[in-house]
Design a protein around this motif. Sequence first.
Motif, PDB file in Angstrom:
ATOM      1  N   LYS A   1      -2.305  86.216  31.755  1.00  0.00           N
ATOM      2  CA  LYS A   1      -3.095  86.566  32.938  1.00  0.00           C
ATOM      3  C   LYS A   1      -4.162  87.613  32.610  1.00  0.00           C
ATOM      4  CE  LYS A   1       0.456  85.450  36.400  1.00  0.00           C
ATOM      5  NZ  LYS A   1       1.285  85.967  37.502  1.00  0.00           N
ATOM      6  N   ALA A   2      -3.791  88.554  31.726  1.00  0.00           N
ATOM      7  CA  ALA A   2      -4.769  89.577  31.326  1.00  0.00           C
ATOM      8  C   ALA A   2      -5.929  88.944  30.563  1.00  0.00           C
ATOM      9  CB  ALA A   2      -4.089  90.637  30.472  1.00  0.00           C
ATOM     10  N   LEU A   3      -5.618  87.979  29.683  1.00  0.00           N
ATOM     11  CA  LEU A   3      -6.670  87.283  28.947  1.00  0.00           C
ATOM     12  C   LEU A   3      -7.557  86.476  29.894  1.00  0.00           C
ATOM     13  CD1 LEU A   3      -7.976  86.386  26.296  1.00  0.00           C
ATOM     14  CD2 LEU A   3      -6.232  84.593  26.109  1.00  0.00           C
ATOM     15  N   PHE A   4      -6.908  85.811  30.852  1.00  0.00           N
ATOM     16  CA  PHE A   4      -7.656  85.028  31.830  1.00  0.00           C
ATOM     17  C   PHE A   4      -8.598  85.930  32.635  1.00  0.00           C
ATOM     18  CE2 PHE A   4      -8.323  82.370  35.525  1.00  0.00           C
ATOM     19  CZ  PHE A   4      -8.428  81.107  34.971  1.00  0.00           C
ATOM     20  N   ALA A   5      -8.076  87.085  33.058  1.00  0.00           N
ATOM     21  CA  ALA A   5      -8.899  88.009  33.846  1.00  0.00           C
ATOM     22  C   ALA A   5     -10.025  88.602  33.018  1.00  0.00           C
ATOM     23  CB  ALA A   5      -8.020  89.124  34.413  1.00  0.00           C
ATOM     24  N   SER A   6      -9.755  88.864  31.722  1.00  0.00           N
ATOM     25  CA  SER A   6     -10.787  89.476  30.886  1.00  0.00           C
ATOM     26  C   SER A   6     -11.992  88.556  30.701  1.00  0.00           C
ATOM     27  CB  SER A   6     -10.203  89.839  29.519  1.00  0.00           C
ATOM     28  OG  SER A   6      -9.838  88.670  28.793  1.00  0.00           O
ATOM     29  N   ILE A   7     -11.752  87.244  30.736  1.00  0.00           N
ATOM     30  CA  ILE A   7     -12.868  86.294  30.619  1.00  0.00           C
ATOM     31  C   ILE A   7     -13.834  86.467  31.784  1.00  0.00           C
ATOM     32  CG2 ILE A   7     -13.442  83.838  30.720  1.00  0.00           C
ATOM     33  CD1 ILE A   7     -10.927  83.293  29.124  1.00  0.00           C
ATOM     34  N   PHE A   8     -13.265  86.561  32.985  1.00  0.00           N
ATOM     35  CA  PHE A   8     -14.129  86.687  34.155  1.00  0.00           C
ATOM     36  C   PHE A   8     -14.751  88.088  34.242  1.00  0.00           C
ATOM     37  CE2 PHE A   8     -11.469  83.083  35.150  1.00  0.00           C
ATOM     38  CZ  PHE A   8     -12.391  82.190  35.678  1.00  0.00           C
ATOM     39  N   VAL A   9     -14.036  89.092  33.741  1.00  0.00           N
ATOM     40  CA  VAL A   9     -14.627  90.436  33.703  1.00  0.00           C
ATOM     41  C   VAL A   9     -15.856  90.454  32.805  1.00  0.00           C
ATOM     42  CG1 VAL A   9     -14.256  92.802  32.911  1.00  0.00           C
ATOM     43  CG2 VAL A   9     -12.488  91.648  34.249  1.00  0.00           C
ATOM     44  N   MET A  10     -15.747  89.794  31.650  1.00  0.00           N
ATOM     45  CA  MET A  10     -16.887  89.729  30.740  1.00  0.00           C
ATOM     46  C   MET A  10     -18.042  88.936  31.340  1.00  0.00           C
ATOM     47  SD  MET A  10     -16.438  91.508  28.069  1.00  0.00           S
ATOM     48  CE  MET A  10     -17.714  90.834  27.009  1.00  0.00           C
ATOM     49  N   MET A  11     -17.714  87.880  32.090  1.00  0.00           N
ATOM     50  CA  MET A  11     -18.770  87.083  32.711  1.00  0.00           C
ATOM     51  C   MET A  11     -19.525  87.870  33.775  1.00  0.00           C
ATOM     52  SD  MET A  11     -16.785  83.425  33.091  1.00  0.00           S
ATOM     53  CE  MET A  11     -18.126  82.678  34.025  1.00  0.00           C
ATOM     54  N   MET A  12     -18.791  88.751  34.481  1.00  0.00           N
ATOM     55  CA  MET A  12     -19.398  89.503  35.574  1.00  0.00           C
ATOM     56  C   MET A  12     -19.999  90.828  35.118  1.00  0.00           C
ATOM     57  SD  MET A  12     -18.996  87.467  38.056  1.00  0.00           S
ATOM     58  CE  MET A  12     -19.487  88.518  39.418  1.00  0.00           C
ATOM     59  N   SER A  13     -19.710  91.251  33.905  1.00  0.00           N
ATOM     60  CA  SER A  13     -20.201  92.553  33.435  1.00  0.00           C
ATOM     61  C   SER A  13     -21.712  92.508  33.219  1.00  0.00           C
ATOM     62  CB  SER A  13     -19.514  92.931  32.121  1.00  0.00           C
ATOM     63  OG  SER A  13     -18.127  93.080  32.306  1.00  0.00           O
ATOM     64  N   PRO A  14     -22.416  93.558  33.580  1.00  0.00           N
ATOM     65  CA  PRO A  14     -23.866  93.608  33.333  1.00  0.00           C
ATOM     66  C   PRO A  14     -24.174  93.532  31.839  1.00  0.00           C
ATOM     67  CG  PRO A  14     -23.185  95.325  34.863  1.00  0.00           C
ATOM     68  CD  PRO A  14     -21.924  94.738  34.302  1.00  0.00           C
ATOM     69  N   ASP A  15     -25.239  92.828  31.513  1.00  0.00           N
ATOM     70  CA  ASP A  15     -25.607  92.673  30.106  1.00  0.00           C
ATOM     71  C   ASP A  15     -25.866  94.009  29.427  1.00  0.00           C
ATOM     72  OD1 ASP A  15     -25.338  90.025  30.486  1.00  0.00           O
ATOM     73  OD2 ASP A  15     -27.468  89.523  30.326  1.00  0.00           O
ATOM     74  N   ILE A  16     -26.407  94.971  30.182  1.00  0.00           N
ATOM     75  CA  ILE A  16     -26.737  96.258  29.577  1.00  0.00           C
ATOM     76  C   ILE A  16     -25.463  97.009  29.181  1.00  0.00           C
ATOM     77  CG2 ILE A  16     -26.807  97.540  31.772  1.00  0.00           C
ATOM     78  CD1 ILE A  16     -29.232  99.043  30.598  1.00  0.00           C
ATOM     79  N   VAL A  17     -24.401  96.826  29.952  1.00  0.00           N
ATOM     80  CA  VAL A  17     -23.117  97.454  29.597  1.00  0.00           C
ATOM     81  C   VAL A  17     -22.565  96.824  28.325  1.00  0.00           C
ATOM     82  CG1 VAL A  17     -20.742  97.834  30.354  1.00  0.00           C
ATOM     83  CG2 VAL A  17     -22.629  98.042  31.995  1.00  0.00           C
ATOM     84  N   ILE A  18     -22.632  95.495  28.243  1.00  0.00           N
ATOM     85  CA  ILE A  18     -22.159  94.800  27.038  1.00  0.00           C
ATOM     86  C   ILE A  18     -22.986  95.234  25.824  1.00  0.00           C
ATOM     87  CG2 ILE A  18     -21.872  92.537  25.948  1.00  0.00           C
ATOM     88  CD1 ILE A  18     -21.432  91.364  28.711  1.00  0.00           C
TER      89      ILE A  18
END
Length: 255
Positions: free
Chosen positions: A93-110
């Motif tokens: 579940k943590a891996l699944f959630a991390s995928i969507f967190v990365m998708m929603m994270s601002p590009d500048i933060v990444i």
Amino acid sequence: MNRFVKAVYSGLVYCFLYLPLVTMGVYSFNASKYSLSWKGFTLKWYGKLLTNASLLDAAMHSLTIAVVSATVACAIGTLTAFLLHQYRFVGRKALFASIFVMMMSPDIVIGISLLVLFLAAGLTLGFGTLLMGHVTLCTPFVAATVYSRFRDFDASVVEAAKDLGASERQVLRYIVLPMAGPAVLAGWLLSFTMSLDDVIVSFFTTGPTYEVLPLRIYSMVRLGIKPDVNALSVLMILVTITAVVLSWRLIKEKT
């Protein structure tokens, strides 16, 4: 009246979204080197692009990064989606959630976080760091696209293959990957488009020795918007639209 209001509303939305692109496309054929002064129709700016060596180098760098990062992201994203769909394990579940967190994270933060990581690891900014940045950016989108395809699988097919003696590798190679092929290809095209157009992550993760096309365009725009910049942007839009349409058709055919 209702249909008239809908038509007007739709027209306003389309104008809001696409009028800037149309305007840029029109001025890419402007004979004047000053974008806001129309001096007649010409194709010379498109021809000028073919003689600009630095621009062609940047374009080749962008294509190389886009192809390699999309391929690596597809491999990682597809395996991730397969694991999430096929197995139940600690941290799923943590891996699944991390995928969507990365998708929603601002590009500048990444971009900033990757820069800090690379500097802390003592890596020299260039092709390698740029590739890792783009793979990080694209992999979650591939995983989400392929996972949505896996959810439509008939699980009985996989169970039947296992009952007949197929190994996990054979199931993955001969059943899962062929069935997920269109989604994998769609993910590759999405990744290719994202990598080709990315500015922010590229700005933080590449070095002075490896310039990509979006950053080259950004540096050209800082000196003023010229018709050759418009022409180059039009070509990039055409490549992007082609990739998005192909990706959309591949997804639609299997849904």
